[in-house]
Motif scaffolding. Sequence first.
Motif, PDB file in Angstrom:
ATOM      1  N   LEU A 219       0.839  -1.199   0.000  1.00 28.40           N
ATOM      2  CA  LEU A 219       0.000   0.000   0.000  1.00 28.40           C
ATOM      3  C   LEU A 219       0.874   1.249   0.000  1.00 28.40           C
ATOM      4  O   LEU A 219       1.977   1.247   0.561  1.00 28.40           O
ATOM      5  CB  LEU A 219      -0.903   0.022   1.227  1.00 28.40           C
ATOM      6  CG  LEU A 219      -1.866  -1.155   1.393  1.00 28.40           C
ATOM      7  CD1 LEU A 219      -2.656  -0.994   2.697  1.00 28.40           C
ATOM      8  CD2 LEU A 219      -2.808  -1.262   0.194  1.00 28.40           C
ATOM      9  N   ASP A 246      -3.219   4.640  -2.034  1.00 26.71           N
ATOM     10  CA  ASP A 246      -4.271   3.770  -1.484  1.00 26.71           C
ATOM     11  C   ASP A 246      -4.946   4.386  -0.269  1.00 26.71           C
ATOM     12  O   ASP A 246      -6.135   4.159  -0.027  1.00 26.71           O
ATOM     13  CB  ASP A 246      -3.659   2.422  -1.086  1.00 26.71           C
ATOM     14  CG  ASP A 246      -3.012   1.741  -2.266  1.00 26.71           C
ATOM     15  OD1 ASP A 246      -3.752   1.323  -3.168  1.00 26.71           O
ATOM     16  OD2 ASP A 246      -1.766   1.662  -2.298  1.00 26.71           O
ATOM     17  N   THR A 266      -9.170   3.765  -0.646  1.00 26.07           N
ATOM     18  CA  THR A 266      -9.913   3.207  -1.773  1.00 26.07           C
ATOM     19  C   THR A 266     -10.844   2.110  -1.238  1.00 26.07           C
ATOM     20  O   THR A 266     -10.665   1.609  -0.109  1.00 26.07           O
ATOM     21  CB  THR A 266      -8.952   2.579  -2.797  1.00 26.07           C
ATOM     22  OG1 THR A 266      -8.215   1.550  -2.129  1.00 26.07           O
ATOM     23  CG2 THR A 266      -7.994   3.619  -3.364  1.00 26.07           C
TER      24      THR A 266
END
Length: 400
Positions: A219, A246, A266
């Motif tokens: 991430l 992210d 997200t």
Amino acid sequence: MEFNQFDTNSLMYITNRPEIVFTEGDGMWLTDSTGKRYLDYLQGWAVNSFGHSPAIIQDAVTTQVKKLINPSPAFYNAPMIELASLLTHNSTFDRVFFANSGGEANEGAIKLARKWGQKHPNAKNEARYEIITFDHSFHGRTLATMSASGKEGWDKKFAPQVPGFPKAELNDLDSVKKLVNDRTVAVMLEPVQGEGGVIPASPEFLQALRKFTKDNNLLLIVDEVQTGMGRTGKLFAHQWAGIAPDIMTLAKGIGGGVPLAALLATEAVSVFEAGDQGGTFNGNPLCSAVGVAITKNLLQPGFLEQVQAMGNYLSEQLKALSKQFNLGEERGEGLLRALELGSDIGNNIVEVARDLEPIGLLVNAPRAHLLRFMPALNVTKEEIDTLIKMLAEVLTKIKK
Ligand SMILES: *Cc1c(COP(=O)(O)O)cnc(C)c1O
């Protein structure tokens, strides 16, 4: 006054403060209890997006306070929903969790990444939890965010640290690659290191880091607590690099001066389950209503372009000042700017500027050789000219 303003003994000691008590604020200006005025280039530490006590916050607070202050975080409220929608519609993120401070939002980001790392384990089916952060970074003052921070000496303070935050070098992808192992789950950074001295991550580095993290199932977390909400002339600083992280955290400017923060992610990464995350004041309608007003005003046509224009103007003026007084490099993005001084005169400048008469000037020296400027985002040309004039006066005094 019915109380002795300098009898500060009931306040817990945490830092040295000047013997000034501020009583009023208006735009770029503060007034103390003696009536002295100060031009304020701190703005609550890059917090007051529209200056001190702007009409938009006065209106949002007074309207909301009469309607509803806090129905509890167990229920929806209208400003919380409106602000979350505003943020997701103007970013690449799908979900928002509200908090009260940058440190708390970053704690949430760390928890979310670790949760995702439990759901996406390594080849040995072990949870992944290590988050690579950077030297000189600043992520907050809770135990985990202090551990994530790359501030010198912070690894020893309040030991033992929270484990799992190896440190890489900003703008050096190889230094990140070297730290990756089968427990790594994320990389976390500020698009511009604020407390570290206004040090930007280059667009090329951010783009390469985005590609590397995506290719390796890691991430990418951006801490936009200081750089977000228009500070750099885009709504979010990572947009300058054209990347889609992210996870993102916001605080400081989003509340315009009231305590408000946000954790955005997200859809794929929004993996909290019931009971994993919460907080008594989180998403309360009073602060969320202010966030709505701030965000709507930032999104007014032309506003962010104006931030860029004033950032360029401030930059030019600081460069001219640097030339005149033989100082160092000027840098930054939008209205988050820094000026290298060439020697350790930062704290001296801060004090002499504050004590100027009849009006004082408030500036910040995050390091002894550096000044940082974080004006209101609606600062005017005249207020920048006044800053430069006052700084010239201070530098003349000091260089004598
Ligand atoms: C200020 C800051 C924080 C901490 O925010 P608080 O509201 O003081 O907890 C975290 N990250 C960055 C980049 C900051 O500038």
